[in-house]
Design an enzyme around this catalytic site. Structure first.
Site, PDB file in Angstrom:
ATOM      1  N   ARG A 162       0.859  -1.195   0.000  1.00 55.76           N
ATOM      2  CA  ARG A 162       0.000   0.000   0.000  1.00 55.76           C
ATOM      3  C   ARG A 162       0.890   1.238   0.000  1.00 55.76           C
ATOM      4  NH1 ARG A 162      -4.987   1.752   4.022  1.00 55.76           N
ATOM      5  NH2 ARG A 162      -3.502   1.411   5.690  1.00 55.76           N
ATOM      6  N   ASP A 443      -3.854   2.746  14.213  1.00 60.70           N
ATOM      7  CA  ASP A 443      -3.058   3.380  13.175  1.00 60.70           C
ATOM      8  C   ASP A 443      -3.587   4.799  12.979  1.00 60.70           C
ATOM      9  OD1 ASP A 443      -5.351   3.215  11.616  1.00 60.70           O
ATOM     10  OD2 ASP A 443      -4.532   1.754  10.198  1.00 60.70           O
TER      11      ASP A 443
END
Length: 529
Positions: A162, A443
């Site tokens: 990603r 996160d």
């Protein structure tokens, strides 16, 4: 067009010289020269759309692209090694985590340069080295501190990278004095250093793309992919992408996003935490759309369940996979507590696979066994659920997708938001982007929910369940108290060495600002060396 020359602001060392070889730099320079100017326009378009939402408009399906939504077409067939993605694990590109994730009992590891990674220069460079070694099958680590050795096992998980979102710059690399897009750096270096090995392994070069808001952004990525394949003499479709539908505007653009990338796209993913953050951010000026405590905004709520079902229906109509969202829980050593955690995870994944998702995410390998039992129940030996079309569903309207979520705003919820945000921001500006906090793997997305919720409550003078109105003053008092709680929890040594004072200051400034800061990682990036 003359050849572009990139400027690097960090001193060269062995690691950076391996990644930024002359050929790799030339490729990156070409991409930046060709495609970076359009990024500014795409981001400006986002700002214009947000101004309309702030003036009272609501996101909706675009009448101008109705023909794309209503006509018959399919994306390119999904490559064989991407057809079975029942369980994916995500994490940063740190070496030990890469090895452990690839060795987990999962189908896919999504190595994250974005929300789970603090973009320090060393972190990004070594992350590319780690993924290069992982693709070559040579990655290993001897940890002198713990005395443990880490090696790649046979038949590791499939690796997907990603890249950073279009909004994130890479300040350590400049063209004509301007920082280049972090997305292009991550894409270019991962592709350049791995495409030969990936093809030799009988695979392609696979990416996750985050934070898209409009199909024109998907079309931009399509141009990047075509340019790259043509430059290296590779067949169209060597590069494949999964798009995270993690912004509220994008849920109204799913057919168009698939169509714009139809030669390269294989799946859409429910990036649920960022989606909740985007719901708050997009509808920040709408007093009738204010969310309650983060802990009560779960996927069984109508607006989120509709998002999941619409994504499945859209993807399966077009021949793309529909990936579910993240279970962020961390297993507990306490047996009774662990049972509660696994029961929650099981119920969450039952709903996803029951809806028709082809796969789902976890943040910790200790959840794999529980989730595996769920997908085996629903899929049996099938690699996916592309046969679940949901075409008989009632039409999912814009009104349902935007439906407010009921629930309380509590003092406990607000205080938890404060403690989580302070700890996460401190970790992020200390170089760690994925952090276990109070039993969850946090996160950037979850920290974004925490701080934007409070910002919105302050702006709209929302009452807590005890009747007190959330004001800047109340937030300041709670922040001072909860910062002390965190200081006691982590100890004086960690508090002093891990940027907690800077974190408190940053959190305070962006939460009490009159204008919402688009991403906390942007001012946070200024605090990284």
């Amino acid at each position: 067009m003359s050849k572009a020359s990139l400027q690097f602001t960090q001193p060269s060392d062995n690691a950076s010289e391996q990644i930024f070889s002359e050929q790799a730099k030339d490729f990156l320079a070409e991409l930046v020269q060709q495609f970076a100017p359009a990024v500014d326009q795409l981001l400006s378009t986002r700002e214009e759309a947000q101004k309309a939402y702030d003036s009272g408009a609501l996101p909706d399906f675009d009448p101008a692209t109705a023909d794309i939504r209503n006509s018959d077409w399919q994306v390119a067939p999904v490559p064989k090694d991407l057809q079975k993605r029942r369980l994916e694990i995500t994490g940063p590109v740190e070496r030990k985590m890469v090895i452990n994730a690839l060795n987990a009992d999962v189908d896919v590891f999504m190595a994250d340069f974005e929300d789970a990674q603090s973009p320090t220069w060393q972190g990004m460079v070594h992350g590319q080295l780690n993924l290069r070694d992982a693709n070559a099958g040579t990655i290993s680590l001897d940890d002198e501190k713990s005395g443990k050795s880490y090696r790649l096992q046979e038949d590791p998980a499939l690796l997907i990278a990603r890249v950073r979102g279009l909004h994130l710059p890479e300040k350590h690399i400049q063209l004509d004095g301007k920082a280049v897009p972090g997305a292009l750096v991550d894409f270019a270096m991962y592709f350049f250093h791995n495409y030969k090995q990936r093809l030799q392994n009988g695979s392609g070069v696979y990416f996750y793309l985050p934070k898209l808001q409009h199909h024109k952004e998907a079309a931009w990525w399509s141009e990047v992919f075509h340019f790259t394949e043509q430059k290296f003499g590779l067949p169209t479709g060597t590069i494949r992408a999964t798009i995270l539908i993690e912004t509220l505007p994008a849920v109204f653009q799913m057919h168009e996003i698939l169509h714009s990338l139809k030669e390269h796209i294989v799946a859409l993913n429910c990036g649920r935490w960022d989606y909740i953050f985007s719901y708050i951010k997009t509808l920040r000026a709408h007093p009738d759309r204010i969310l309650p405590d983060r802990q009560s905004v779960s996927m069984d709520k109508p607006f989120l369940n509709a998002y999941s079902r619409l994504l499945i229906r859209t993807c399966h109509k077009r021949g793309a996979l529909a990936m579910g969202g993240m279970a962020a829980f961390i297993p507990s050593k306490d047996a009774s507590e662990n049972k509660k955690i696994l029961d929650k995870v099981r119920a969450d994944k039952e709903q996803e696979f029951g809806n028709g998702h082809d796969g789902t995410w976890i943040a910790h390998p200790g959840l794999a066994e529980t989730v595996k039992a769920v997908y085996q129940k629903h899929l049996g030996d099938k690699p996916n659920q592309l046969d679940v079309t949901r075409q008989d569903d009632t039409e999912i309207s814009a009104e349902l997708l935007l439906q407010p979520c009921p629930g309380e705003r509590t003092e406990q919820g607000m205080r938890t938001n404060i403690r989580v945000a302070v700890q996460y921001i401190a970790a992020w500006i200390s170089g760690r982007g994925c952090v276990p906090i109070y039993g969850l793997m946090e996160d950037a997305a979850t920290a974004e929910i925490s701080r934007t919720s409070i910002w919105q409550w302050i702006q709209h003078e929302q009452p807590l369940s005890d009747g007190r109105v959330v004001t800047k003053s109340l937030f300041a008092d709670m922040l001072a108290e909860e910062a002390q709680v965190v200081r006691t929890e982590v100890g004086e040594e960690r508090w002093a060495s891990e940027n907690f004072d800077k974190a408190v200051k940053l959190f305070s400034s962006i939460t009490t600002a009159d204008q919402l800061t688009e991403f906390l990682t942007l001012p946070g990036y200024d605090l990284l060396p």
